[in-house]
Motif scaffolding. Sequence first.
Motif, PDB file in Angstrom:
ATOM      1  N   PHE A  67      -8.156 -65.862  -0.441  1.00 33.76           N
ATOM      2  CA  PHE A  67      -8.037 -67.309  -0.635  1.00 33.76           C
ATOM      3  C   PHE A  67      -6.807 -67.859   0.097  1.00 33.76           C
ATOM      4  O   PHE A  67      -6.884 -68.880   0.779  1.00 33.76           O
ATOM      5  CB  PHE A  67      -7.938 -67.634  -2.125  1.00 33.76           C
ATOM      6  N   THR A  68      -5.670 -67.165  -0.064  1.00 33.45           N
ATOM      7  CA  THR A  68      -4.443 -67.626   0.587  1.00 33.45           C
ATOM      8  C   THR A  68      -4.610 -67.692   2.093  1.00 33.45           C
ATOM      9  O   THR A  68      -4.274 -68.693   2.726  1.00 33.45           O
ATOM     10  CB  THR A  68      -3.285 -66.664   0.265  1.00 33.45           C
ATOM     11  N   ILE A  69      -5.154 -66.610   2.660  1.00 37.49           N
ATOM     12  CA  ILE A  69      -5.305 -66.587   4.116  1.00 37.49           C
ATOM     13  C   ILE A  69      -6.273 -67.682   4.545  1.00 37.49           C
ATOM     14  O   ILE A  69      -5.996 -68.435   5.477  1.00 37.49           O
ATOM     15  CB  ILE A  69      -5.808 -65.203   4.578  1.00 37.49           C
TER      16      ILE A  69
ATOM     17  N   THR B  68      -5.441 -80.690   7.491  1.00 35.19           N
ATOM     18  CA  THR B  68      -4.744 -80.478   6.241  1.00 35.19           C
ATOM     19  C   THR B  68      -5.542 -80.976   5.045  1.00 35.19           C
ATOM     20  O   THR B  68      -5.613 -80.331   4.025  1.00 35.19           O
ATOM     21  CB  THR B  68      -3.395 -81.223   6.244  1.00 35.19           C
ATOM     22  N   VAL B  69      -6.125 -82.145   5.198  1.00 32.81           N
ATOM     23  CA  VAL B  69      -6.726 -82.736   4.017  1.00 32.81           C
ATOM     24  C   VAL B  69      -8.251 -82.755   4.053  1.00 32.81           C
ATOM     25  O   VAL B  69      -8.909 -82.199   3.183  1.00 32.81           O
ATOM     26  CB  VAL B  69      -6.219 -84.172   3.788  1.00 32.81           C
TER      27      VAL B  69
ATOM     28  N   LYS C 260      -5.814 -74.824   6.998  1.00 37.05           N
ATOM     29  CA  LYS C 260      -4.812 -75.889   6.900  1.00 37.05           C
ATOM     30  C   LYS C 260      -4.359 -76.320   8.290  1.00 37.05           C
ATOM     31  O   LYS C 260      -4.112 -77.491   8.545  1.00 37.05           O
ATOM     32  CB  LYS C 260      -3.618 -75.408   6.081  1.00 37.05           C
ATOM     33  N   GLU C 261      -4.258 -75.353   9.184  1.00 36.90           N
ATOM     34  CA  GLU C 261      -3.859 -75.632  10.563  1.00 36.90           C
ATOM     35  C   GLU C 261      -4.721 -76.736  11.155  1.00 36.90           C
ATOM     36  O   GLU C 261      -4.235 -77.626  11.813  1.00 36.90           O
ATOM     37  CB  GLU C 261      -4.055 -74.386  11.422  1.00 36.90           C
TER      38      GLU C 261
ATOM     39  N   SER D 168      -7.019 -70.523   3.097  1.00 37.63           N
ATOM     40  CA  SER D 168      -6.501 -71.895   3.030  1.00 37.63           C
ATOM     41  C   SER D 168      -5.385 -72.118   4.047  1.00 37.63           C
ATOM     42  O   SER D 168      -5.221 -73.211   4.547  1.00 37.63           O
ATOM     43  CB  SER D 168      -6.046 -72.264   1.616  1.00 37.63           C
ATOM     44  N   ASN D 169      -4.638 -71.059   4.375  1.00 38.98           N
ATOM     45  CA  ASN D 169      -3.606 -71.219   5.402  1.00 38.98           C
ATOM     46  C   ASN D 169      -4.201 -71.424   6.781  1.00 38.98           C
ATOM     47  O   ASN D 169      -3.718 -72.226   7.566  1.00 38.98           O
ATOM     48  CB  ASN D 169      -2.676 -70.005   5.430  1.00 38.98           C
ATOM     49  N   VAL D 170      -5.245 -70.665   7.072  1.00 34.92           N
ATOM     50  CA  VAL D 170      -5.848 -70.761   8.405  1.00 34.92           C
ATOM     51  C   VAL D 170      -6.544 -72.106   8.582  1.00 34.92           C
ATOM     52  O   VAL D 170      -6.428 -72.749   9.619  1.00 34.92           O
ATOM     53  CB  VAL D 170      -6.823 -69.590   8.641  1.00 34.92           C
TER      54      VAL D 170
ATOM     55  N   THR E  29      -7.582 -58.984  -4.210  1.00 32.55           N
ATOM     56  CA  THR E  29      -8.268 -59.289  -2.955  1.00 32.55           C
ATOM     57  C   THR E  29      -8.640 -60.765  -2.887  1.00 32.55           C
ATOM     58  O   THR E  29      -8.425 -61.420  -1.872  1.00 32.55           O
ATOM     59  CB  THR E  29      -9.533 -58.427  -2.812  1.00 32.55           C
TER      60      THR E  29
ATOM     61  N   ALA F  80      -7.232 -63.255  -4.401  1.00 32.68           N
ATOM     62  CA  ALA F  80      -6.012 -64.060  -4.213  1.00 32.68           C
ATOM     63  C   ALA F  80      -5.595 -64.058  -2.758  1.00 32.68           C
ATOM     64  O   ALA F  80      -5.269 -65.104  -2.183  1.00 32.68           O
ATOM     65  CB  ALA F  80      -4.893 -63.526  -5.096  1.00 32.68           C
ATOM     66  N   ILE F  81      -5.626 -62.901  -2.127  1.00 38.48           N
ATOM     67  CA  ILE F  81      -5.154 -62.812  -0.734  1.00 38.48           C
ATOM     68  C   ILE F  81      -6.124 -63.490   0.216  1.00 38.48           C
ATOM     69  O   ILE F  81      -5.715 -64.257   1.091  1.00 38.48           O
ATOM     70  CB  ILE F  81      -4.917 -61.342  -0.358  1.00 38.48           C
TER      71      ILE F  81
END
Lengths: 549, 178
Positions: B25-27, B37-38, B33-34, B29-31, B20, B22-23
């Motif tokens: 975190f991925t979501i 980015t930095v 990032k839009e 950072s992806n959201v 959970t 991992a997922i």
Amino acid sequence: MDKIVCTCGNVNPAGTLLCESCGRPLNKETEDKKLVDMRYEGSARRSQTYNKTIIDKVWNFFSSVKVGVWLIIIILVAASIGTILPQVFYVPATSEVDIAAYYERIYGTFGTLYYELGLSDLYSSWWFQALVGMLGISLIIASLDRVIPLYKSLKKQKTKRHFSFLKRQRIYGIGNIENGEESIKKAEEKLKTMRYNVKREGNALLAERGRFSRWGPYVNHLGLILFLFGVMLRALPGFYVDETMWLREGERLYIPETNGYFLESKEFIYETYSKEESEEVYGDAIDRVGVIAKNYQTNVALYKGPEGAVAGHLEDLTFEKEAAIQVNKPLKFDNFSVFQMDFRLDELASMTFQLQDKETAESFGEFTINLSDPQPVYELSNGSKVEILDYYADFTGFEEGVPQSQSPLPNNPAFLVKMYTPEFPNGETSFVMIKETLEPLGENKHKIAFQSVETRDVSGLTIRKDLTLPILMLGGLIFMIGVAQGSYWNHRRIWIQQLEDGQVVIAAHTNKNWLSILRDMDTVSELANLPKYEDQQDEDSKADKEEGV
Amino acid sequence: MAQSKKQRFYIRTAILAVLTIAIVFTIYSNVTKEKNTVLQVGDKAPDFALVDLEGNQHRLSDYKGEGVFLNFWGTWCKPCATEMPAMDNQYNVYKDQGVQTLAINIGESNLKVNSFKNSYGLSFPIAIDQNKSVMESYNIAPLPTTFLINPDGRIEKIIKGEMTEQDIAAFMEQIKPS
């Protein structure tokens, strides 16, 4: 929930259907069946058993193959909806408002709806990623829940299985034969030559081959999980870069995301096929479409800033290398690849003018303005000079008397200049545009006459870095190994036993390709004179044959 | 028996927790990032060194202990031009109170930036980011974009778009060293 102790003495985990050791059916339901379900060796899938805490409930949800299949279907449907209209990524607009307007203009109400629902950026939406993440969890948990019990029961299985197990196998036969012991001995020899792994226990025989084919699905899931993990890593900084930059000939710019690398464009080359050189191959095509591109190339020099230099630093760049970037032949450095992606030809670079007397066209000298760096003063001969008061790169007109420029690109350069000649030491003011001159402070005697223009090309480059590729490839490779393992090998088992009363039982199971195991058995049987056997399922339902697992 | 049940509970909880996290975190950072980015509020402002039109070097890290009002702009950008006089007024109010104003032009020519400066009578330091490296490291998308950098060198706020004089005054007050 207690462990189940079989008559043979083996202690099985709760929920086991067939004794891990001897194969006796362990509950009434299994006993009533004519054939046993061998899919997981009748082992206890623990998810089916314990259902007490919330954690167990969540675990069981993800362990279900049914749930996994539904997740795949939902993802499939969602992903295909994302292909109906182009995604935001491909839309030629950057701001939210422009993007919304684009969808409405091109696709109407449906476009607006599509955008409003977030389908225009579906693959990076949180819910789509959550679905894929749930599929990942499902893959891991469903595999764990099956592979461990399966491994255990295959490891624990005894050579001697109980009669009740044997008679419920799909391929089964029993009968009196002349010399049972001798026959089993012969069968053992023959099966060994057929590369079966043969075990004996008293009057019982178990021949087994290709057990590793049973791990195929789990190896393949491992590959998928690795693949998803690789994709997940892309979200971490430093693993994945996909940037673009526009680079003009002669310009030296910072390469985005590269931490201190600079790229200078020496030249952009665009070549087309001439009719003479390629008559045979492209002759017809050239007649039809006019030109066919032969080469897009940017000749570049790569520079690196000093270690620890901060942004904005312009000096002490060290030259790294020169390279010719062509389509599919990127410049490579430090895990980065720079690809030739796009170009714009003939952007204005410099303009040459002459200071003239309007009447006589007498020249006071020529000067060239570098549009990316105009100088404040251009000295001409005999004390004449031209002063550039202001520069408008992309001139669009006047607003309340003030000249406007809509971008820093030299699409329509205009200059406010002051011309100094011996006759007019205080200067004459002129507003110079392409093909037109304004004299805001009254009639001038002199003018700036346009002579010539130099252009330069702009290269569109893409900067890529993907450290996850090796992981994705490894995931793909493991996936394929798993598929091959499960598809090209079968797990076959043949049991032969002489019962107390002297009858000989033969039974067999395979996870696929029943015809082949029957053929194997025929070969053995012919030699060893074993009792007749038949495919019980075939007998039962000729209608739904080949229901194999 | 009881022990193995407990063990099962812990193993399952651990596996589910790891997956959970991992997922999520991925979501996450992806959201995010839009959007940017930095850089985000609270991040350390990337250091840079630029020379202004007067020839003075400005290195961000030299302003530690002072607030920095960092404005990215271009001469062609209308809202940038509109807010410039207000910025200049507030620069003169706050320059002696430990708030440094720095306007970074995105790669235009000296002549153009100078003429702009003169026509608006601007007094705060203006530097030109010739190779666009500062712009890249601050990930500037629309112009104008303003970064408020506090005396600790961290980003206090990122303002995209035009500011009123009141806004500017309030922002400078916000990063004034105490």
